[in-house]
Design a protein around this motif. Structure first.
Motif, mmCIF file in Angstrom:
data_model
loop_
_atom_site.group_PDB
_atom_site.id
_atom_site.type_symbol
_atom_site.label_atom_id
_atom_site.label_comp_id
_atom_site.label_asym_id
_atom_site.label_seq_id
_atom_site.Cartn_x
_atom_site.Cartn_y
_atom_site.Cartn_z
ATOM 1 N N PRO A 1 0.948 -1.286 0.250
ATOM 2 C CA PRO A 1 0.060 0.533 0.233
ATOM 3 C C PRO A 1 1.204 1.564 0.625
ATOM 4 C CG PRO A 1 -0.487 -0.866 2.349
ATOM 5 C CD PRO A 1 0.621 -1.961 1.201
ATOM 6 N N ASN A 2 0.187 1.991 -0.342
ATOM 7 C CA ASN A 2 1.385 3.569 -0.790
ATOM 8 C C ASN A 2 0.983 4.020 0.708
ATOM 9 O OD1 ASN A 2 2.801 5.881 -1.030
ATOM 10 N ND2 ASN A 2 0.945 6.761 -2.655
ATOM 11 N N TRP A 3 0.912 3.892 1.716
ATOM 12 C CA TRP A 3 0.260 4.281 2.561
ATOM 13 C C TRP A 3 1.153 5.169 3.091
ATOM 14 C CZ3 TRP A 3 2.983 5.709 7.551
ATOM 15 C CH2 TRP A 3 1.533 6.102 8.939
ATOM 16 N N PRO A 4 1.127 6.525 3.591
ATOM 17 C CA PRO A 4 -0.233 6.716 4.479
ATOM 18 C C PRO A 4 -2.042 6.768 3.271
ATOM 19 C CG PRO A 4 0.507 8.935 4.549
ATOM 20 C CD PRO A 4 1.654 8.031 4.347
ATOM 21 N N GLU A 5 -1.653 7.874 2.289
ATOM 22 C CA GLU A 5 -2.476 7.625 1.233
ATOM 23 C C GLU A 5 -3.322 6.710 0.542
ATOM 24 O OE1 GLU A 5 1.070 7.866 0.546
ATOM 25 O OE2 GLU A 5 0.982 10.458 0.550
ATOM 26 N N PRO B 1 8.615 4.604 8.402
ATOM 27 C CA PRO B 1 8.716 6.059 7.433
ATOM 28 C C PRO B 1 8.942 7.025 8.358
ATOM 29 C CG PRO B 1 6.526 5.010 8.341
ATOM 30 C CD PRO B 1 7.707 3.943 8.822
ATOM 31 N N ASP B 2 8.754 8.490 7.573
ATOM 32 C CA ASP B 2 8.358 9.677 8.277
ATOM 33 C C ASP B 2 7.458 9.666 8.845
ATOM 34 O OD1 ASP B 2 11.079 10.049 7.422
ATOM 35 O OD2 ASP B 2 10.440 10.884 5.634
ATOM 36 N N HIS B 3 5.591 9.763 8.631
ATOM 37 C CA HIS B 3 4.501 9.509 9.095
ATOM 38 C C HIS B 3 4.463 8.884 9.924
ATOM 39 C CE1 HIS B 3 0.235 11.094 8.333
ATOM 40 N NE2 HIS B 3 -0.037 9.540 8.363
ATOM 41 N N GLN B 4 4.157 9.611 10.858
ATOM 42 C CA GLN B 4 4.014 8.437 12.585
ATOM 43 C C GLN B 4 2.421 9.553 12.668
ATOM 44 O OE1 GLN B 4 5.289 6.255 13.408
ATOM 45 N NE2 GLN B 4 6.546 6.021 11.817
ATOM 46 N N PRO B 5 1.342 8.952 12.665
ATOM 47 C CA PRO B 5 -0.221 9.523 13.033
ATOM 48 C C PRO B 5 0.017 9.642 14.430
ATOM 49 C CG PRO B 5 -0.025 7.592 11.847
ATOM 50 C CD PRO B 5 1.263 7.842 12.175
ATOM 51 N N PRO C 1 2.166 -1.739 6.076
ATOM 52 C CA PRO C 1 2.667 -1.251 7.527
ATOM 53 C C PRO C 1 1.613 -2.049 8.845
ATOM 54 C CG PRO C 1 1.709 0.408 6.364
ATOM 55 C CD PRO C 1 1.460 -0.811 5.519
ATOM 56 N N PHE C 2 2.543 -1.804 9.903
ATOM 57 C CA PHE C 2 2.201 -2.321 11.294
ATOM 58 C C PHE C 2 2.490 -1.472 12.651
ATOM 59 C CE2 PHE C 2 6.522 -3.882 11.023
ATOM 60 C CZ PHE C 2 6.798 -4.152 12.157
ATOM 61 N N CYS C 3 2.232 -1.631 13.755
ATOM 62 C CA CYS C 3 1.804 -1.195 14.737
ATOM 63 C C CYS C 3 2.689 -1.500 15.851
ATOM 64 C CB CYS C 3 0.763 -0.448 15.063
ATOM 65 S SG CYS C 3 0.095 1.002 14.170
ATOM 66 N N ILE C 4 3.650 -0.880 16.217
ATOM 67 C CA ILE C 4 4.024 -1.360 17.267
ATOM 68 C C ILE C 4 3.767 -0.358 18.681
ATOM 69 C CG2 ILE C 4 6.700 -2.849 16.372
ATOM 70 C CD1 ILE C 4 8.154 -0.527 17.022
ATOM 71 N N HIS D 1 1.825 7.259 21.716
ATOM 72 C CA HIS D 1 1.157 5.962 21.866
ATOM 73 C C HIS D 1 0.727 4.674 21.157
ATOM 74 C CE1 HIS D 1 -2.038 8.599 23.973
ATOM 75 N NE2 HIS D 1 -1.974 9.239 23.196
ATOM 76 N N TRP D 2 1.774 4.705 19.729
ATOM 77 C CA TRP D 2 1.946 4.122 18.217
ATOM 78 C C TRP D 2 3.108 4.490 17.693
ATOM 79 C CZ3 TRP D 2 -2.705 5.779 18.013
ATOM 80 C CH2 TRP D 2 -2.909 5.932 16.782
ATOM 81 N N THR D 3 4.004 3.602 16.809
ATOM 82 C CA THR D 3 5.092 4.048 16.079
ATOM 83 C C THR D 3 4.660 3.448 14.976
ATOM 84 O OG1 THR D 3 6.378 4.005 17.586
ATOM 85 C CG2 THR D 3 7.388 4.086 15.504
ATOM 86 N N VAL D 4 4.558 3.172 13.911
ATOM 87 C CA VAL D 4 4.450 2.739 12.677
ATOM 88 C C VAL D 4 5.815 2.843 11.274
ATOM 89 C CG1 VAL D 4 3.171 3.103 10.316
ATOM 90 C CG2 VAL D 4 2.135 3.995 11.868
ATOM 91 N N LEU D 5 5.406 1.103 11.339
ATOM 92 C CA LEU D 5 6.133 0.798 10.573
ATOM 93 C C LEU D 5 6.426 -0.102 9.336
ATOM 94 C CD1 LEU D 5 9.016 -1.213 13.944
ATOM 95 C CD2 LEU D 5 9.142 1.142 13.022
ATOM 96 N N LEU D 6 7.240 0.018 8.478
ATOM 97 C CA LEU D 6 6.631 -0.922 7.303
ATOM 98 C C LEU D 6 7.571 -2.598 7.559
ATOM 99 C CD1 LEU D 6 7.202 1.590 4.925
ATOM 100 C CD2 LEU D 6 4.864 0.624 6.409
ATOM 101 N N ASP D 7 6.803 -3.217 7.194
ATOM 102 C CA ASP D 7 7.373 -5.411 7.435
ATOM 103 C C ASP D 7 8.031 -4.741 6.020
ATOM 104 O OD1 ASP D 7 5.961 -5.960 4.717
ATOM 105 O OD2 ASP D 7 4.731 -6.736 6.674
#
Length: 132
Positions: A69-73, A102-106, A121-124, A110-116
Motif C-alpha cells: 500500500p502507498n501508506w498513508p495515502e 516511515p516519516d509519517h507517524q500519526p 504497515p504495522f504498529c508497535i 501511543h504507537w509507532t508505525v513500521l513497514l515490514d
C-alpha cells in the motif's frame, strides 16, 4: 426447539506479500515463533508458510500481483499491532530484522508505525496500551 447457528472460529490470519517466505521469517523472528509448515503451488514451489506459537496461526504467502500500500495515502483494510514491554528495544530489533520506519507517524506517543519487509504497515506500542 431451534437449532443453534453454526459459529466460526478463526483458523489463521493470512497476509500476502512479494515473498511469503521472507515475510514469514520476519514475523516468526519478531514474535519469537517458528515457521512450522510450508505449502507448495501447483509446480511444487513453496508459496505459503505457517508461523505459530501453538495457539495462534499466521499464514504468509507469496502473492503474484502484490503491491505494498502507498501508506498513508492508501487506506489499510487491516494491519497488525505488536506490543512490547520495551518499545525502543522492540523497534530496534524489528529494524535489525528488516523493518523500516516511515516519516509519517500519526500515533504520537501511543504507537509507532513500521513497514515490514514487504512494505506493509504495522504498529508497535507499549504493552500498557493494551490493558483491558
Amino acid at each position: 426447539m431451534s437449532a443453534k447457528a453454526p459459529v466460526a472460529r478463526v483458523a489463521s490470519y493470512a497476509f500476502g506479500g512479494h515473498d511469503g517466505r521472507a515475510l514469514a521469517e520476519f514475523y516468526a523472528a519478531a514474535l519469537g515463533w517458528e515457521v512450522t509448515q510450508e505449502f507448495p503451488d501447483e509446480n511444487g514451489v513453496p508459496v505459503a508458510f505457517i508461523v505459530t506459537d501453538g495457539t495462534t496461526i499466521y499464514t504468509f504467502y507469496t502473492a503474484r500481483d502484490f503491491r505494498a500500500p502507498n501508506w498513508p495515502e492508501d487506506e489499510l483494510p487491516f494491519h497488525l499491532d505488536l506490543m512490547f514491554d520495551d518499545v525502543a528495544a522492540g523497534e530496534k530489533r524489528l529494524l535489525d530484522l528488516g523493518a523500516t520506519r516511515p516519516d509519517h507517524q500519526p500515533g504520537g506517543e501511543h504507537w509507532t508505525v513500521l513497514l515490514d519487509p514487504s512494505g506493509q504497515p504495522f504498529c508497535i506500542s507499549p504493552a500498557t496500551n493494551w490493558q483491558w
